[in-house]
Design a protein around this motif. Structure first.
Motif, PDB file in Angstrom:
ATOM      1  N   ASN A 128      -4.686  -4.754   1.221  1.00  0.00           N
ATOM      2  CA  ASN A 128      -6.086  -4.419   1.500  1.00  0.00           C
ATOM      3  C   ASN A 128      -6.217  -3.746   2.859  1.00  0.00           C
ATOM      4  O   ASN A 128      -5.216  -3.426   3.498  1.00  0.00           O
ATOM      5  N   GLU A 129      -7.442  -3.552   3.288  1.00  0.00           N
ATOM      6  CA  GLU A 129      -7.703  -2.842   4.546  1.00  0.00           C
ATOM      7  C   GLU A 129      -7.175  -3.592   5.765  1.00  0.00           C
ATOM      8  O   GLU A 129      -7.018  -3.013   6.838  1.00  0.00           O
ATOM      9  N   ASN A 130      -6.847  -4.858   5.623  1.00  0.00           N
ATOM     10  CA  ASN A 130      -6.298  -5.635   6.735  1.00  0.00           C
ATOM     11  C   ASN A 130      -4.770  -5.594   6.799  1.00  0.00           C
ATOM     12  O   ASN A 130      -4.178  -6.101   7.744  1.00  0.00           O
ATOM     13  N   THR A 131      -4.132  -5.026   5.780  1.00  0.00           N
ATOM     14  CA  THR A 131      -2.675  -4.962   5.741  1.00  0.00           C
ATOM     15  C   THR A 131      -2.180  -3.845   6.660  1.00  0.00           C
ATOM     16  O   THR A 131      -2.651  -2.716   6.571  1.00  0.00           O
ATOM     17  N   ALA A 180      -4.908   1.346   3.135  1.00  0.00           N
ATOM     18  CA  ALA A 180      -4.641   0.848   1.782  1.00  0.00           C
ATOM     19  C   ALA A 180      -4.808   1.970   0.755  1.00  0.00           C
ATOM     20  O   ALA A 180      -4.015   2.079  -0.181  1.00  0.00           O
ATOM     21  N   ASP A 181      -5.823   2.818   0.922  1.00  0.00           N
ATOM     22  CA  ASP A 181      -6.030   3.925  -0.012  1.00  0.00           C
ATOM     23  C   ASP A 181      -4.904   4.951   0.064  1.00  0.00           C
ATOM     24  O   ASP A 181      -4.442   5.447  -0.964  1.00  0.00           O
ATOM     25  N   GLU A 182      -4.445   5.277   1.267  1.00  0.00           N
ATOM     26  CA  GLU A 182      -3.317   6.213   1.412  1.00  0.00           C
ATOM     27  C   GLU A 182      -2.051   5.615   0.796  1.00  0.00           C
ATOM     28  O   GLU A 182      -1.273   6.329   0.158  1.00  0.00           O
ATOM     29  N   PHE A 183      -1.866   4.330   0.997  1.00  0.00           N
ATOM     30  CA  PHE A 183      -0.735   3.627   0.390  1.00  0.00           C
ATOM     31  C   PHE A 183      -0.771   3.789  -1.129  1.00  0.00           C
ATOM     32  O   PHE A 183       0.231   4.129  -1.751  1.00  0.00           O
ATOM     33  N   PHE A 184      -1.941   3.566  -1.715  1.00  0.00           N
ATOM     34  CA  PHE A 184      -2.061   3.671  -3.166  1.00  0.00           C
ATOM     35  C   PHE A 184      -1.828   5.110  -3.634  1.00  0.00           C
ATOM     36  O   PHE A 184      -1.174   5.335  -4.647  1.00  0.00           O
TER      37      PHE A 184
END
Length: 144
Positions: free
Chosen positions: A93-96, A108-112
């Motif tokens: 999530n955004e905290n990772t 998190a979105d770039e990761f996905f």
């Protein structure tokens, strides 16, 4: 009176809508919705793993990992041991805190969006840390 019945019926339908719920079973967090039941992995302070699958379910990003152990035969010879092939699932999530192989920090979105690149580069072991079924940090090759 008819209007009152329509309102009560509408409220009953809305309250029956399935939303993801979080439960704990045998020390593992379980995310359950109408379509699936996802068991989240345990807390691990030092993760060494191969990423196996990155996916979204109900707008939540998940990563499935296969934990490995790194052993050293000599000072320079690293051996990867995988005695347990159990796949563990964690939330991203955004905290990772996420580091790519080229040492860039990812959201998190770039990761996905880069999931295929991450999954296709099996040369590197992902390292990280998890708590409460979520990845606190994960690093895909920026070790220096």
């Amino acid at each position: 009176m008819r209007f009152l019945y329509i309102i009560i019926f509408s409220i009953a339908i809305i309250s029956c809508k399935k939303t993801p719920t979080e439960n704990t079973q045998h020390g593992q967090k379980i995310i359950q919705n109408s379509n699936s039941k996802i068991s989240l992995g345990e807390d691990i302070e030092e993760i060494n793993a191969y990423p196996k699958k990155i996916y979204k379910a109900n707008q939540i990003i998940y990563i499935d990992i296969d934990l490995v152990k790194i052993e050293y035969k000599n000072i320079d010879e690293k051996v990867i041991v995988n005695k347990n092939h159990k796949i563990r699932t964690y939330i991203i999530n955004e905290n990772t805190l996420i580091y790519s192989g080229d040492c860039k920090t990812l959201t998190a979105d770039e990761f996905f969006q880069n999931r295929q690149l991450i999954l296709n580069s099996n040369a590197n072991i992902a390292v990280g840390q998890s708590k409460n079924g979520k990845m606190i940090s994960i690093n895909f090759g920026c070790y220096g």
